[in-house]
Write an enzyme that holds these catalytic residues in place. Sequence first.
Site, PDB file in Angstrom:
ATOM      1  N   GLY A  49       8.821   9.433  -9.127  1.00  0.00           N
ATOM      2  CA  GLY A  49       9.515   8.186  -9.443  1.00  0.00           C
ATOM      3  C   GLY A  49       9.876   7.276  -8.275  1.00  0.00           C
ATOM      4  CD1 TRP A  51       5.519   4.868  -4.313  1.00  0.00           C
ATOM      5  CD2 TRP A  51       3.901   3.584  -5.165  1.00  0.00           C
ATOM      6  NE1 TRP A  51       4.486   4.855  -3.418  1.00  0.00           N
ATOM      7  CE2 TRP A  51       3.475   4.085  -3.913  1.00  0.00           C
ATOM      8  CE3 TRP A  51       3.039   2.769  -5.888  1.00  0.00           C
ATOM      9  CZ2 TRP A  51       2.216   3.758  -3.375  1.00  0.00           C
ATOM     10  CZ3 TRP A  51       1.785   2.451  -5.347  1.00  0.00           C
ATOM     11  CH2 TRP A  51       1.394   2.943  -4.104  1.00  0.00           C
ATOM     12  CG  ASP A  69       2.861  11.114 -13.480  1.00  0.00           C
ATOM     13  OD1 ASP A  69       2.675  10.601 -12.354  1.00  0.00           O
ATOM     14  OD2 ASP A  69       2.481  12.278 -13.763  1.00  0.00           O
ATOM     15  CG  ASP A  90      -4.666  11.390 -19.552  1.00  0.00           C
ATOM     16  OD1 ASP A  90      -4.985  10.541 -18.693  1.00  0.00           O
ATOM     17  OD2 ASP A  90      -5.324  12.417 -19.784  1.00  0.00           O
ATOM     18  CG  ASP A 113       1.142   7.016  -4.812  1.00  0.00           C
ATOM     19  OD1 ASP A 113       0.198   6.987  -4.004  1.00  0.00           O
ATOM     20  OD2 ASP A 113       2.172   7.706  -4.647  1.00  0.00           O
ATOM     21  CE  LYS A 153      -2.634   8.519  -3.823  1.00  0.00           C
ATOM     22  NZ  LYS A 153      -1.470   9.391  -3.581  1.00  0.00           N
TER      23      LYS A 153
END
Length: 220
Positions: A49, A51, A69, A90, A113, A153
């Site tokens: 958590g 970010w 997530d 998902d 990320d 990312k």
Amino acid sequence: MRKVQDYYFKKAKKDQYPARSVYKLEEVQAKYRFMRRGDSVLDLGCFPGSWSLFAAEVVGPKGVVVGVDLQQAIESPRPGSAPIHWLCQDIMEPELVPLVRRIRPAFKVLISDLAPKTTGNRWADSQHSIDLVRRTLALAEILLLDRGHYICKVFQGEDFPAFVDEVKQRFAMVKVLKPRSSRVESREVFVLAMEYRRPETVAASAAPDQNGMDGMNESD
Ligand SMILES: C[S@@+](CC[C@H](N)C(=O)[O-])C[C@H]1O[C@@H](n2cnc3c(N)ncnc32)[C@H](O)[C@@H]1O
């Protein structure tokens, strides 16, 4: 190297963030200011958590953050921050979009990320990683507002240059960044893309004007 890791790990503890990864986002935000007060932010791969907490502080109480997530995050936003909606989902599943849209139909900023669970099979891991990254770009196309921003990312592999080219076709400005707090030995980099151009916007700007010209002087 170890010293740098310890520094960010300890700093995260002191600043009460659940993960050191927050400083990668903080560094990019300090330089590019792609999140602003009042913005809506979608955070993909948000657990535990950090970010989302940081984004909620930046956008403030008039903004909103949705964090997604596979694992359920439970952190509470700090006083003066935006509300955070945690979704345990998902990102590859099609039901994600309607679930997110129930909270907010579109977002100014999408941050990701995401990191896949690795299996040790280099080819399979790299494929899984690029599938996730491509899905974040597809979700950006569905859920970003026109002129919105995107950061994700990426673990650099052979598909990386092609991916960056795809991002460049959709955004006005694209940078590949390696924040100081990212481990030097890691193949991770961050692709920051600003000013999303919806295909219809690009088409409209390239379309002929009313007298059938494409913006160039008429010639015989
Ligand atoms: C590096 S962690 C994110 C850390 C987070 N940004 C923070 O600052 O606290 C990567 C996350 O991606 C999540 N993830 C991986 N695959 C996913 C998927 N298909 N859908 C949703 N989340 C996924 C993992 O569960 C993991 O929590």
